[in-house]
Design an enzyme around this catalytic site. Structure first.
Site, PDB file in Angstrom:
ATOM      1  N   GLY A 116       0.828  -1.209   0.000  1.00 22.81           N
ATOM      2  CA  GLY A 116       0.000   0.000   0.000  1.00 22.81           C
ATOM      3  C   GLY A 116       0.858   1.252   0.000  1.00 22.81           C
ATOM      4  N   ASP A 139       3.868  -9.813   7.086  1.00 24.54           N
ATOM      5  CA  ASP A 139       3.196 -10.817   6.243  1.00 24.54           C
ATOM      6  C   ASP A 139       4.150 -11.480   5.241  1.00 24.54           C
ATOM      7  OD1 ASP A 139       0.921  -9.848   7.518  1.00 24.54           O
ATOM      8  OD2 ASP A 139       0.458  -8.452   5.894  1.00 24.54           O
ATOM      9  N   GLY A 182      -1.293 -12.341   8.375  1.00 26.07           N
ATOM     10  CA  GLY A 182      -0.696 -12.703   7.082  1.00 26.07           C
ATOM     11  C   GLY A 182      -1.494 -12.230   5.882  1.00 26.07           C
ATOM     12  N   LEU A 284       0.156  -8.807  18.809  1.00 25.86           N
ATOM     13  CA  LEU A 284       1.378  -9.221  19.510  1.00 25.86           C
ATOM     14  C   LEU A 284       2.456  -9.586  18.491  1.00 25.86           C
ATOM     15  CD1 LEU A 284      -0.097 -11.468  22.347  1.00 25.86           C
ATOM     16  CD2 LEU A 284       1.000  -9.232  22.593  1.00 25.86           C
TER      17      LEU A 284
HETATM   18  O1  F6P Z   1      -0.214  -6.154   7.041  1.00 25.10           O
HETATM   19  C1  F6P Z   1       0.068  -6.323   8.398  1.00 25.10           C
HETATM   20  C2  F6P Z   1      -1.169  -6.748   9.153  1.00 25.10           C
HETATM   21  O2  F6P Z   1      -0.776  -6.985  10.494  1.00 25.10           O
HETATM   22  C3  F6P Z   1      -1.908  -7.943   8.568  1.00 25.10           C
HETATM   23  O3  F6P Z   1      -1.290  -9.164   8.853  1.00 25.10           O
HETATM   24  C4  F6P Z   1      -3.261  -7.775   9.198  1.00 25.10           C
HETATM   25  O4  F6P Z   1      -4.277  -8.365   8.402  1.00 25.10           O
HETATM   26  C5  F6P Z   1      -3.439  -6.272   9.234  1.00 25.10           C
HETATM   27  O5  F6P Z   1      -2.139  -5.706   9.159  1.00 25.10           O
HETATM   28  C6  F6P Z   1      -4.113  -5.779  10.487  1.00 25.10           C
HETATM   29  O6  F6P Z   1      -4.300  -4.408  10.378  1.00 25.10           O
HETATM   30  P1  F6P Z   1      -4.748  -3.486  11.596  1.00 25.10           P
HETATM   31  O7  F6P Z   1      -3.506  -3.071  12.317  1.00 25.10           O
HETATM   32  O8  F6P Z   1      -5.422  -2.339  10.935  1.00 25.10           O
HETATM   33  O9  F6P Z   1      -5.648  -4.282  12.491  1.00 25.10           O
END
Ligand code: F6P
Length: 365
Positions: A116, A139, A182, A284
């Protein structure tokens, strides 16, 4: 040679962000005599009243083991809009950011982020602003690099969780399910499942069947192991079904995965009559200190990114390939996400040592 460069961290935080910032500053200031400005709160710090901080060698002292990012980050905002599942980068926002970078006397940027953030970076670059990207995400789903920093720490954390779940699962003869992050890939689940001795690994790349999973649980019972450890990637799906989301998102925020672990728990209890519990590891996996590998990789990425800028490169991302950090076109890194090869060596190894992916064809029921 640039007199002053900027550094920005975007997307979800990952262990090692501060290690990269430290290396960028030490290399830019110490080796090339440049000044470095940190942009706060991802690219958001470049619109409206700009938010920046001067970064000095003294100012980044002690940062190497520190989790999070001293610059702040965002995984939503003005630079990305979600329309019909597609990402749009608003032209006026990109232009405002470039104008503000010029006003701030920032001549080039090191952008630390996942697909992104690097997508936004690519838009700035297309309009002539010099950029080098650094691949960040727990990820590990960025193409063109074998590893992203943050991933190895996330695996350590998920592996420790699996180790801990093992002893409680065995004590209670339970099925324990660990849901890991992930996004749409199973890298964290696969690596931690192997390292943490999971019995079943569920990943988005291999849709699962409950029959196959139950068969594995009963096979284990027969051979005297009355507990089963399952690691499930948040993006894993049952054959023919869609991903499970905890939040469907809106025009400003991407949909948020989550909930498959509990769905698996419920179904397994129903089908086996055994007690099952689900633990969602969540953030975590992202918080806290990076492990030694991510400190090293983040440092090497940061220094190589500055060297690439100093050599006049732009529109590139530093990537790990065959144990060397090399610049690759930014467009290659963000064109597609990197998924787990279903016929790859690690999947084969997992199967060979008796781990099930609960694929329908694995079931002999
Ligand atoms: O891309 C990193 C990540 O931790 C993903 O594994 C997860 O789906 C997402 O970001 C969670 O995002 P947020 O911090 O907005 O809950």
């Amino acid at each position: 040679m640039y007199r002053q460069i900027g550094v920005v961290t975007g997307g979800g935080d990952a262990p090692g962000l501060n290690a990269v910032i430290r290396a960028v500053v030490r290399t830019a200031v110490g080796e090339f005599g440049m000044k470095v400005v940190g942009i706060e709160d991802s690219f958001e710090g470049l619109i409206g009243e700009t938010r920046t901080m001067k970064l000095t060698k003294r100012g980044v002292s002690g940062l190497l083991p520190r989790g999070g990012t001293i610059l702040g980050t965002r995984n939503y905002g003005e630079f990305c809009k979600f329309v019909d599942g597609k990402v749009i980068y608003p032209e006026n926002t990109i232009r405002e950011a470039i104008e503000n970078l010029k006003k701030l006397d920032i001549e080039a940027l090191v952008v630390i982020g996942g697909d992104g953030t690097l997508g936004i970076a690519q838009e700035l670059c297309r309009r002539g602003f010099p950029i080098i990207g650094v691949p960040k995400t727990i990820d590990n789903d960025l193409a063109a690099t074998e590893l992203t920093f943050g991933f190895m720490t996330a695996i350590d954390i998920a592996t420790e969780a699996l180790d801990r779940l093992h002893t409680t699962a065995a004590s209670h003869d339970r099925v324990m399910i660990l849901e890991v992050m992930g996004r749409h890939t199973g890298w964290i689940a696969l690596h931690s499942g192997l390292a943490g001795s999971a019995d079943v690994i569920l990943i988005p790349e291999i849709p699962f069947s409950y029959e196959s999973m139950v068969q594995k649980i009963f096979q284990r019972e027969k051979s005297g192991s009355r507990f089963t450890n399952i690691v499930v990637a948040e993006g894993a799906t049952e054959v023919g079904k869609s991903e499970v989301y905890q939040d469907s998102g809106d025009s400003k925020t991407a949909p948020r995965l989550g909930g498959i672990g509990d769905a698996v728990r419920e179904k397994i209890e129903e089908m086996t009559g055994k007690e099952a519990r689900c633990v969602v590891l969540g953030h975590l996996q992202r918080g806290g200190s990076p492990n030694a590998f991510d400190r090293m990789l983040g440092t090497n990425f940061g220094a190589c990114a500055v060297r690439a800028l100093a050599n006049g490169q732009t529109g590139k991302m530093v990537a790990l390939q065959a144990n060397l950090v090399v610049p690759v076109p930014l467009s290659n890194a963000i064109a597609n996400i990197k998924t787990v090869p279903v016929d790859g060596q690690l999947v084969r190894t997992a199967r060979d040592i008796g781990i099930s992916f609960a694929a329908p064809k694995e079931a002999k029921l």
